[in-house]
Design an enzyme around this catalytic site. Structure first.
Site, PDB file in Angstrom:
ATOM      1  N   PRO A   2       3.475  39.393  33.744  1.00  0.00           N
ATOM      2  CA  PRO A   2       3.403  39.069  32.335  1.00  0.00           C
ATOM      3  C   PRO A   2       3.806  37.642  32.058  1.00  0.00           C
ATOM      4  CG  PRO A   2       5.318  40.434  32.792  1.00  0.00           C
ATOM      5  CD  PRO A   2       4.786  39.942  34.079  1.00  0.00           C
ATOM      6  N   GLU A   3       3.090  37.003  31.190  1.00  0.00           N
ATOM      7  CA  GLU A   3       3.471  35.707  30.645  1.00  0.00           C
ATOM      8  C   GLU A   3       3.870  35.960  29.190  1.00  0.00           C
ATOM      9  OE1 GLU A   3       0.478  32.748  31.631  1.00  0.00           O
ATOM     10  OE2 GLU A   3      -0.049  33.812  33.449  1.00  0.00           O
ATOM     11  N   LYS A  59       9.089  34.234  28.528  1.00  0.00           N
ATOM     12  CA  LYS A  59       8.882  35.523  29.188  1.00  0.00           C
ATOM     13  C   LYS A  59      10.128  36.387  29.098  1.00  0.00           C
ATOM     14  CE  LYS A  59       6.027  32.750  32.198  1.00  0.00           C
ATOM     15  NZ  LYS A  59       5.920  32.091  33.508  1.00  0.00           N
ATOM     16  N   ARG A 264       0.462  27.923  44.526  1.00  0.00           N
ATOM     17  CA  ARG A 264      -0.175  28.966  43.726  1.00  0.00           C
ATOM     18  C   ARG A 264      -1.619  28.587  43.423  1.00  0.00           C
ATOM     19  NH1 ARG A 264       3.623  30.334  38.804  1.00  0.00           N
ATOM     20  NH2 ARG A 264       2.589  32.346  39.080  1.00  0.00           N
TER      21      ARG A 264
END
Length: 279
Positions: A2-3, A59, A264
């Site tokens: 989740p962001e 977050k 990433r």
DNA sequence: CCACTCCTGCGT
DNA sequence: ACGCAGGAGTGG
């Protein structure tokens, strides 16, 4: 997983259900979260308190109880839901709170990168949030934009890395940073110092826009993300480049590329987001 | 900046 | 069997 937009979706779905409810009992698993044991005693100490509200910055989510509260970070795979006690307890459930309306608040997290942390009073909350920059939704305020622009324009770091830095802006993660950079037509590899003011402001506006849209669509679900009632989000239908390697760029048709940046995946269009010449 | 860590699960 | 995953931290 989740962001900020996903966490906000959880917050919005849970708040109406939780406000006014009392914690009647707490159960925790014996596993570690984020490499530390679950603070069993601290969580037990919340029994008897009533929920005043749910807060969020970036977050980071928290449940305000009388006086104290509980900070919840979802990590990559955390899920915070309200369920019937009779509903099967899924694998990797680490916290179950009995509420005074007969329902249960449950925390589930297969990868256990999340975090459950009780805090004491307003000072405890403030301390926990001290290192977080303004939430990305605050980019609607000119003074916040100006402050972030100042930070952005003075750093030699790549734009992707700066936007992912929660101390600068809180709430953006890998998805929405890729999306915002594409919307602003800026390379993720460009440096802060290589931005003109107008480009920087356009980038921050793109961040705000992408963030708001994702909230409007109730978050992005690839596999794990669900809201407070277990429902998936809808923003995955609207992604421009993220997880779209080899598909046509929605602006120009050139195939979207994927490259590893800071360890990433970064997704971008090499035509719409040309690399900077030098640094 | 990089490499590597914490974990489980899924797709190839 | 291997690579990869929405996050975040450490040490170099």
């Amino acid at each position: 997983m989740p962001e900020g937009p996903e966490v906000e979706t959880v917050r919005r779905t849970l708040e109406p259900h939780l406000v006014g409810r009392r914690f009647e009992a707490v159960w925790t698993s014996r596993l570690k979260l984020r490499n530390a044991p679950i603070p069993k005693r601290g969580l037990q100490g919340l029994v008897g308190r009533r929920v005043r509200g749910l807060g969020r910055r970036g977050k980071q989510l928290w449940i305000e109880l009388d006086d104290d509260g509980l900070l919840v970070r979802l990590g990559m795979t955390g899920q915070l839901t309200v369920e019937e006690p009779a509903a099967a307890r899924q694998a990797h459930t680490h916290l179950v709170v009995d509420l005074d309306d007969g329902q249960q608040l449950r925390y589930r997290d297969p990868r256990r990168f999340g975090d459950l942390r009780p805090y004491a009073g307003a000072a405890g909350l403030e301390e926990a949030l001290a290192d977080l920059g303004p939430d990305a939704s605050e980019l609607s305020r000119p003074d916040v934009v100006e402050r972030v622009w100042q930070a952005l324009s003075r750093t030699d770091r790549a734009l992707k890395d700066v936007l992912l830095d929660q101390r600068v802006i809180a709430g953006l993660g890998n998805i929405y940073v890729c999306e915002a950079l594409h919307l602003a037509r800026l390379s993720p590899f460009r440096r802060g110092t290589q931005l003109k003011r107008a480009q920087g402001l356009a980038l921050l506006d793109a961040c705000l826009h992408v963030y708001d849209e994702a909230v409007r669509h109730r978050g992005t679900t690839f596999s794990d993300f669900v809201d407070g009632y277990g429902r998936e989000g809808g923003h995955q239908q609207h992604l421009r480049v993220f997880q779209r390697e080899g598909e046509p760029c929605p602006e120009c048709g050139r195939l979207v590329r994927r490259e590893v940046q800071s360890g990433r995946s970064t997704f971008f269009c090499a035509k719409c987001q040309p690399r900077p010449r030098a640094r």
